[in-house]
Design a protein around this motif. Structure first.
Motif, mmCIF file in Angstrom:
data_model
loop_
_atom_site.group_PDB
_atom_site.id
_atom_site.type_symbol
_atom_site.label_atom_id
_atom_site.label_comp_id
_atom_site.label_asym_id
_atom_site.label_seq_id
_atom_site.Cartn_x
_atom_site.Cartn_y
_atom_site.Cartn_z
ATOM 1 N N TYR A 98 7.842 -12.632 4.496
ATOM 2 C CA TYR A 98 7.856 -11.252 4.007
ATOM 3 C C TYR A 98 7.387 -10.330 5.128
ATOM 4 N N GLN B 255 11.383 -8.986 -0.223
ATOM 5 C CA GLN B 255 11.366 -10.046 -1.232
ATOM 6 C C GLN B 255 12.773 -10.477 -1.644
ATOM 7 N N TYR C 76 5.303 -12.849 -1.074
ATOM 8 C CA TYR C 76 4.512 -12.547 -2.254
ATOM 9 C C TYR C 76 5.216 -13.100 -3.491
ATOM 10 N N THR D 279 7.322 -4.586 -4.203
ATOM 11 C CA THR D 279 5.995 -4.151 -3.773
ATOM 12 C C THR D 279 5.675 -2.782 -4.365
ATOM 13 N N ASN E 171 -2.556 -4.342 0.589
ATOM 14 C CA ASN E 171 -3.198 -5.633 0.356
ATOM 15 C C ASN E 171 -3.767 -6.247 1.637
ATOM 16 N N THR F 224 -2.272 -9.750 -5.253
ATOM 17 C CA THR F 224 -0.965 -10.271 -4.882
ATOM 18 C C THR F 224 -1.148 -11.717 -4.457
ATOM 19 N N GLU F 225 -0.223 -12.571 -4.872
ATOM 20 C CA GLU F 225 -0.294 -13.974 -4.501
ATOM 21 C C GLU F 225 0.705 -14.260 -3.385
ATOM 22 N N ALA F 226 0.195 -14.677 -2.240
ATOM 23 C CA ALA F 226 1.065 -15.125 -1.157
ATOM 24 C C ALA F 226 1.426 -16.582 -1.437
#
Length: 327
Positions: A103, A134, A152, A206, A247, A273-275
């Motif tokens: 990303y 994304q 993400y 995002t 983030n 946010t989850e990477a």
């Protein structure tokens, strides 16, 4: 019935699929175009379906069946190469190309370090990063242009398997002359910025995430400027055009505009946010991509021990649990 296709045909197919052009693939493989066309035709005959759509004056495009074959053949071809190497050299050293999607806003923070560590551990693998948003990365995974992507969790569909690497909470950045920065404030509520102009990072998915944070708190943000560029957003803020919510935490605060921003933690209970490492569901990963996954996890654990205030990393146990539930 035992399949009659050969490894050579499968390798030819993979090259044509990557280049989307028969002439270019023939040149790269150093074979005649007729040899290549014959190999593809034999594969299509074997599977009973077309693998490519022929586009006049535009080359080739994979059919849905072609996408499936490309995705499933990567691990098969790698295993064949490793078998050959182990017989000839008594070694299972990883080699060849590995394309990893990443990303774009994550790339400056993660790609250089990942490349350095991965190359140190696997010097014979040519690691190449494919940057995108994304949606672009999901399409690249579907098209077989990359096997795995660090991105993400935003907007990731059910066709993909996702393994969480990090949880990264949102924070606010303000110009150095902002009252909160001058007062030395390190924490604040998002509501304190409700009347100030917002500089919004306007990437697909995002954007919805950031606007959703305001909605969760019942705040209507005053969007002043939008930008597709992470550093553009930071430069707008540094020169006093507003504040932003981001983030990725940057300690030094310097921007391309030459002025500084100050990061401020948010006290609100907002979703991080989850990477994640994302790949197509149901596809056996290659050893190279599993090695890249191991490097990602190792570096994430190092960042945890560094106690970076800008993010929190998911504990290994939680990551493993997520991996099991997403299979």
């Amino acid at each position: 019935m035992t399949p009659a296709f050969t490894l050579v045909q499968l390798r030819y197919f993979a090259t044509v699929a990557r280049l989307e052009h028969m002439t270019a693939a023939a040149a790269e493989l150093n074979v005649t175009q007729s040899t290549l066309s014959s190999a593809i035709a034999q594969l299509e005959l074997e599977f009973g379906v077309p693998l490519f759509d022929r586009l006049p004056r535009r080359g080739l495009r994979l059919t849905p069946a072609g996408h499936t074959l490309l995705a499933r053949s990567a691990a098969f071809l790698e295993e064949a190469e490793l078998i050959s190497r182990s017989v000839r050299e008594d070694t299972t050293v990883l080699s060849g190309d590995l394309v990893v999607g990443i990303y774009a806003p994550l790339a400056p923070f993660r790609a250089p370090v990942l490349l350095q560590q991965f190359t140190s551990e696997h010097p014979e693998v040519n690691l190449v990063f494919l940057e995108g948003d994304q949606g672009t990365l999901q399409q690249a995974l579907l098209d077989g242009h990359c096997e795995v992507a660090l991105m993400y969790d935003l907007g990731v569909g059910e066709r993909f398997h996702r393994q969480i690497i990090e949880q990264i909470p949102p924070h606010v950045i303000v110009p150095a002359h902002h009252p909160l920065a001058l007062a030395g404030r390190s924490e604040a509520s998002l509501e304190e910025f409700a009347e100030e102009p917002l500089i919004l990072l306007n990437l697909p998915h995002t954007r919805e995430y950031y606007l959703g944070l305001f909605k969760q708190l019942g705040i209507a943000p005053r969007v002043r400027h939008v930008s597709l560029g992470y550093e553009t957003v930071r430069s707008f803020v540094a020169l006093g055009h507003g504040y932003s919510v981001l983030n990725q935490w940057v300690d030094h605060g310097m921007t391309y505009a030459g002025a500084h921003v100050v990061p401020i933690r948010l006290t609100d209970k907002l979703p991080p946010t989850e990477a994640s490492l994302v790949r197509l569901a149901g596809i056996r990963p290659t050893r190279k991509s599993r090695a890249f996954e191991a490097v990602c996890l190792s570096l994430a654990e190092r960042r945890t021990s560094a106690v970076d205030p800008g993010y929190s990393t998911v504990p290994t146990v939680a990551i493993e649990a997520s991996h099991r539930t997403n299979r």
